[in-house]
Design an enzyme around this catalytic site. Sequence first.
Site, PDB file in Angstrom:
ATOM      1  N   LYS A   1      -5.866  -2.661  -1.017  1.00  0.00           N
ATOM      2  CA  LYS A   1      -5.152  -3.259  -2.152  1.00  0.00           C
ATOM      3  C   LYS A   1      -4.607  -4.653  -1.859  1.00  0.00           C
ATOM      4  O   LYS A   1      -4.476  -5.476  -2.777  1.00  0.00           O
ATOM      5  CB  LYS A   1      -4.020  -2.337  -2.605  1.00  0.00           C
ATOM      6  CG  LYS A   1      -4.505  -1.042  -3.236  1.00  0.00           C
ATOM      7  CD  LYS A   1      -3.355  -0.222  -3.774  1.00  0.00           C
ATOM      8  CE  LYS A   1      -3.844   1.052  -4.438  1.00  0.00           C
ATOM      9  NZ  LYS A   1      -2.739   1.829  -5.048  1.00  0.00           N
TER      10      LYS A   1
ATOM     11  N   ASP B   1      -1.183  -0.111 -11.299  1.00  0.00           N
ATOM     12  CA  ASP B   1      -0.308   0.888 -10.680  1.00  0.00           C
ATOM     13  C   ASP B   1       1.111   0.776 -11.217  1.00  0.00           C
ATOM     14  O   ASP B   1       1.758   1.786 -11.518  1.00  0.00           O
ATOM     15  CB  ASP B   1      -0.274   0.700  -9.156  1.00  0.00           C
ATOM     16  CG  ASP B   1      -1.468   1.307  -8.449  1.00  0.00           C
ATOM     17  OD1 ASP B   1      -2.102   2.208  -9.029  1.00  0.00           O
ATOM     18  OD2 ASP B   1      -1.759   0.885  -7.315  1.00  0.00           O
TER      19      ASP B   1
END
Length: 290
Positions: free
Chosen positions: A77, A113
């Site tokens: 990420k 997210d």
Amino acid sequence: MSLDAGSNVSPDPQQAFLFADPAGHSLSPRMHRAAFAYAGLNGHYEARRVPAEGLAEAVAGLRRQGVLGANLSLPHKETVVALLDDLSPAARAIGAVNTVIHRQGRLLGDNTDAPGLLQALSDAGYSWRKGAEVAVLGAGGAARAAVYTAALGRQRVWILNRTRDRADELAAAWAGQGAEVEVRATDLHDLPWSRVSLIINASSAGLNAPEETPLPGFDFSLLPAGALVYDMVYKPDETRLMREARSAGVKAENGLGMLAHQARLAFCAWTGCDVPVEVYLQALNVGGAT
């Protein structure tokens, strides 16, 4: 764009991926395949194990015609940021990307997210109360999204990590953005737990390891009434962290709600189709489809 189930299937095949290491545990293919079917799109979603040394090649492949983009999970990420052409404001602020969107040969990094977590917390009944404080467990890409989410709620944030240096780095990075919300790294015994209304486990502790916990021996009775423990881990359904919190009378939720909401937002970014979150939850056999 909203869609009704049973719309006509598009003729051109489209592809999306998950890049992670490991990737075999992921429930993302189940959700996105259900979304493609609901939307009537001829699409395919595949989870691929991509080690760190193979990430650049995998990301370059997203520029091919017919590829919508990809999701990123551990350990990619943060490192994927340098491989992309541009970032959304949220991804830039967070410093981590979980969704790559392919648009005419260019790759945009986004972070679904954070809004996914925000919606999941709302679904769990959590309300952002003035003066409340949040403990984030972990210091990686998921923790960055959790800190960003807590900051949106105007909460003071405490970061706990097995390696204190990583927690210090994350707190410093947030302070370096000139943020108004206070974010501090701390140690377990120095945190004012009586003011912590929300614990977010953004570490991998407990993932496919039912007896692993990021808070071994923790006394959950230290938390104030109405506190919530939100574990981003979704496999197993109930982690040791959740079980111990519940046994102390503290509400605890796993990460399935966040998983579904972030998937919905990613799919919408790729296709323009806003598939109801219930489709994703049903694909996970939750939300009334057990």
